[in-house]
Design an enzyme around this catalytic site. Structure first.
Site, PDB file in Angstrom:
ATOM      1  N   CYS A 107       0.885  -1.163   0.000  1.00  0.00           N
ATOM      2  CA  CYS A 107       0.000   0.000   0.000  1.00  0.00           C
ATOM      3  C   CYS A 107       0.917   1.204   0.000  1.00  0.00           C
ATOM      4  O   CYS A 107       1.461   1.567   1.039  1.00  0.00           O
ATOM      5  CB  CYS A 107      -0.903  -0.006   1.224  1.00  0.00           C
TER       6      CYS A 107
ATOM      7  N   CYS B  65      -0.664   4.489   2.133  1.00  0.00           N
ATOM      8  CA  CYS B  65      -0.965   4.536   3.563  1.00  0.00           C
ATOM      9  C   CYS B  65      -0.709   3.146   4.084  1.00  0.00           C
ATOM     10  O   CYS B  65       0.381   2.639   3.964  1.00  0.00           O
ATOM     11  CB  CYS B  65      -2.407   5.001   3.686  1.00  0.00           C
ATOM     12  N   SER B  66      -1.684   2.469   4.630  1.00  0.00           N
ATOM     13  CA  SER B  66      -1.451   1.063   4.906  1.00  0.00           C
ATOM     14  C   SER B  66      -2.765   0.317   4.908  1.00  0.00           C
ATOM     15  O   SER B  66      -3.125  -0.322   5.877  1.00  0.00           O
ATOM     16  CB  SER B  66      -0.705   0.868   6.213  1.00  0.00           C
ATOM     17  N   CYS B  67      -3.466   0.388   3.810  1.00  0.00           N
ATOM     18  CA  CYS B  67      -4.702  -0.371   3.685  1.00  0.00           C
ATOM     19  C   CYS B  67      -4.377  -1.853   3.822  1.00  0.00           C
ATOM     20  O   CYS B  67      -3.427  -2.343   3.233  1.00  0.00           O
ATOM     21  CB  CYS B  67      -5.330  -0.150   2.320  1.00  0.00           C
TER      22      CYS B  67
END
Lengths: 112, 199
Positions: B104, B107-109
């Site tokens: 990702c 962001c950090s999906c």
């Protein structure tokens, strides 16, 4: 929300499969607060995500070597941003309270 | 005042977190015990085991596999796994000649309900930047050497699409039941940075 799974024994989530999720206790509190507030309808997930992405982007653009990467720092800042925007809790109030907490007498568990 | 270590600096994240929790609690917006319960739930109940169950079912039930690849979110919901960050899951399948790895960049999906909380390396900007540019090298450094004949696709997660990799069922597991397959399936295999080993 999720299936009730065993905590230990053969059916427990494979701990060897993951590493430590939180490196410090405050990280899990910041995580837990955001999820709790979201579940309670205090904000929408896209609102929180936008704030998180903005914080991460700001860090990446600044490339500030004095501030090493910490996902949960951004997470906490994003949570504060969203609550501040909504007038739920202002960033100033948090800062003031944190300073008060910092002045607790020595011997409190923050002073090692 | 005895806070010399923090003098002149903004309060630490730990103190700000504590301050925020106090303020929210005083205003009746959160109950610390409910926060505890959420954390415990994510740490102990939600995790890669859910994803492993999804994969094991797909390996042993061709009809489920078809549904999973056609509509990941609803096929995963069939097994009772949903909730925040569980929307818009798209499942992609690894084969002997194609390999998918998830990142990702923004962001950090991450699909929490099936994989639990993301590991620290997944959130690291170095992984996020490098795996896009040189996936073969990054995977090799993480212990996964893929032949030159294997086509690698990097899947970038967003709020619209959260990827879950359906790893290859390893040879030598034909005699195993769905329940016996579950413990073999690792989080890393479902992110695409590892393969599933037979045992």
């Amino acid at each position: 929300m999720t299936a009730p799974l065993d905590v230990d024994g053969a059916a427990a989530p494979p701990r060897a499969n993951g590493e430590l999720v939180f490196s410090e206790p405050w990280e899990s509190r910041a995580f837990g607060m955001a999820v709790t507030l979201y579940e309670a309808g205090a904000f929408t997930w896209p609102q929180f995500r936008r704030a998180l992405i903005a914080r991460i982007a700001a860090w990446e653009n600044a490339r500030d070597q004095d501030r090493p990467w910490s996902y949960y720092h951004h997470w906490l800042a994003a949570l504060e941003d969203v609550l501040d925007e909504q007038g739920t809790v202002s960033c100033d109030e948090v800062a003031t309270r944190a300073l008060t907490l910092a002045q607790r007498p020595a011997g409190h568990d923050h002073h090692h | 005042m005895t806070t010399s270590s923090e003098s002149g600096e903004t309060p630490s994240a730990a103190l700000r977190t504590e301050a925020l929790e106090q303020l929210l609690t005083e205003r009746g917006l959160i109950d610390p015990e409910i926060v505890d319960a959420f954390i415990t739930n994510y740490e102990t109940n939600v995790g890669p085991l859910n994803g492993a169950k999804v994969v094991a079912k797909a390996w042993t039930d061709p009809e489920y596999r078809r549904r999973l690849l056609a509509d990941g979110t609803s096929a995963i919901k069939e097994l009772g796994f949903g909730g925040p960050q569980g929307e818009h899951i798209v499942v992609v399948e690894n084969t002997p000649t194609t390999h998918n790895v998830v990142v990702c960049t923004l962001c950090s999906c991450y699909p929490w309900p099936v994989l639990g909380l993301p590991p620290s390396w997944y959130k690291d900007p170095v992984y996020r930047a490098r795996v896009v540019k040189e996936p073969r090298t990054v995977l090799s450094e993480m212990g996964l050497d893929l032949g030159d004949d294997v086509q690698i696709t990097v899947r970038d997660s967003t709020s619209e699409v959260r990827w879950l990799v359906l790893p290859e069922r390893p040879a030598g597991t034909e005699h195993l039941t769905e329940e016996e397959l579950v413990p073999l399936i690792t989080r890393d295999a479902m992110v695409g940075v590892a393969k599933v080993a037979a045992a």
